[in-house]
Design a protein around this motif. Structure first.
Motif, short mmCIF file in Angstrom:
data_model
loop_
_atom_site.label_atom_id
_atom_site.label_comp_id
_atom_site.label_asym_id
_atom_site.label_seq_id
_atom_site.Cartn_x
_atom_site.Cartn_y
_atom_site.Cartn_z
N VAL A 229 0.85 -1.19 0.00
CA VAL A 229 0.00 0.00 0.00
C VAL A 229 0.89 1.25 0.00
CG1 VAL A 229 -1.78 1.28 1.23
CG2 VAL A 229 -1.83 -1.20 1.22
N PRO A 230 0.84 2.05 -1.06
CA PRO A 230 1.63 3.29 -1.08
C PRO A 230 0.92 4.38 -0.28
CG PRO A 230 0.38 3.09 -3.11
CD PRO A 230 0.13 1.82 -2.34
N VAL A 231 1.72 5.35 0.20
CA VAL A 231 1.14 6.51 0.89
C VAL A 231 0.72 7.51 -0.18
CG1 VAL A 231 1.50 8.31 2.60
CG2 VAL A 231 2.64 6.10 2.87
N SER A 232 -0.48 7.33 -0.68
CA SER A 232 -0.98 8.12 -1.81
C SER A 232 -2.50 7.98 -1.86
CB SER A 232 -0.37 7.61 -3.11
OG SER A 232 -0.85 6.29 -3.38
N PRO A 233 -3.17 8.77 -2.69
CA PRO A 233 -4.61 8.58 -2.87
C PRO A 233 -4.95 7.16 -3.32
CG PRO A 233 -3.96 10.70 -3.75
CD PRO A 233 -2.69 9.98 -3.40
N GLN A 234 -4.08 6.57 -4.15
CA GLN A 234 -4.33 5.21 -4.61
C GLN A 234 -4.28 4.22 -3.45
OE1 GLN A 234 -2.14 7.32 -5.94
NE2 GLN A 234 -2.87 7.67 -8.05
N GLY A 235 -3.34 4.45 -2.52
CA GLY A 235 -3.26 3.57 -1.35
C GLY A 235 -4.50 3.69 -0.49
N ALA A 236 -4.98 4.92 -0.29
CA ALA A 236 -6.20 5.13 0.51
C ALA A 236 -7.41 4.54 -0.20
CB ALA A 236 -6.40 6.62 0.76
#
Length: 255
Positions: A229-236
């Motif tokens: 999970v990246p720290v980004s909108p995509q992760g959220a």
């Protein structure tokens, strides 16, 4: 006429007497699966090395006599065992109509989360550290909905009513529903390894479908396989975190 079929034995870790006691007290049905955050092989290796360093080390470098090992080693073994006992008491228990999640250590009580208090379509298997997941949230403080251990980056997450709101509602005998709850949080539970992480997801899906929870047919398809999970909108987005709970780095407007 044959009698009623006996309930299936719980899968996963052993359903201890304390697990069964809290399951009965929750009113959420029988135990279906138990996942325990027990130490894995790397964690045991680190513990053994640290115990040896602190107990045998002083004698090897000359700061203490060899006889000191006789009382230092048992002392540090006992301290390490006590710490591990508490840390490894984190469990997620899947029941017929919800889950128990939290610490089963002495003087601790897990939180009962009925299916109405969580979004089963937000269940995810992820590969991420506690810090990474915390960076996705607006409030990076210590959350009682985060039941993580240092030795595992394998987590099962879901969006649900916050622990404090669940405890308060239970104390007042009130029904709790995610749709009307004012306090919502991202729940995080550390699984011991990839296999047990997948078992938790599948057990949750099976229980939710058996209970007729809307969206339960999509649990495994949405949650598996486990992904970083990246720290980004995509992760959220991956974790289905509501926009209002996201950190600035994880909001859609940050794109």
């Amino acid at each position: 006429m044959s009698g009623a079929a006996a309930p299936a034995a719980p899968t996963g870790a052993r359903a201890t007497r304390k697990v069964r006691h809290h399951a009965a007290a929750s009113g959420l049905g029988a135990v279906r699966h138990v996942s325990a955050s027990t130490p894995n092989a790397p964690a045991w290796t680190v513990v053994v090395v640290l115990v040896l360093v602190f107990s045998v080390g002083p004698a090897l470098v000359g700061n203490a006599g060899v006889g000191a090992i006789g009382y230092l080693l048992p002392s540090f073994v006992a301290i390490a065992a006590l710490i591990l006992w508490f840390l490894a008491s984190e469990k997620l228990v899947v029941l017929d109509h919800g889950i128990l999640v939290g610490s089963f250590a002495p003087f601790q009580r897990p939180v009962a989360v009925p299916f109405a208090a969580l979004d089963v379509t937000s269940v995810r298997a992820v590969v991420a550290s506690q810090r990474t997941l915390g960076l996705l949230l607006a409030d990076r403080g210590v959350s009682t909905a985060s039941r993580t251990v240092l030795w595992s980056r394998r987590a099962v997450t879901f969006v649900g009513v916050a622990p404090r709101a669940l405890r308060q509602a239970r104390a007042r005998g009130e029904h709790v529903d995610l749709a009307t709850a004012s306090a919502v949080d991202l729940w995080v539970f550390s699984a011991r390894d990839p296999r047990r992480q997948e078992q938790v997801v599948r057990a949750l899906g099976d229980a939710a479908r058996a209970a007729g929870v809307p969206g339960a047919e999509h649990v495994e398809a949405l949650a598996l396989p486990a992904q970083p999970v990246p720290v980004s909108p995509q992760g959220a987005d991956r974790l289905a975190i509501p926009e209002r709970f996201r950190s600035a780095r994880a909001r859609q407007s940050a794109r």
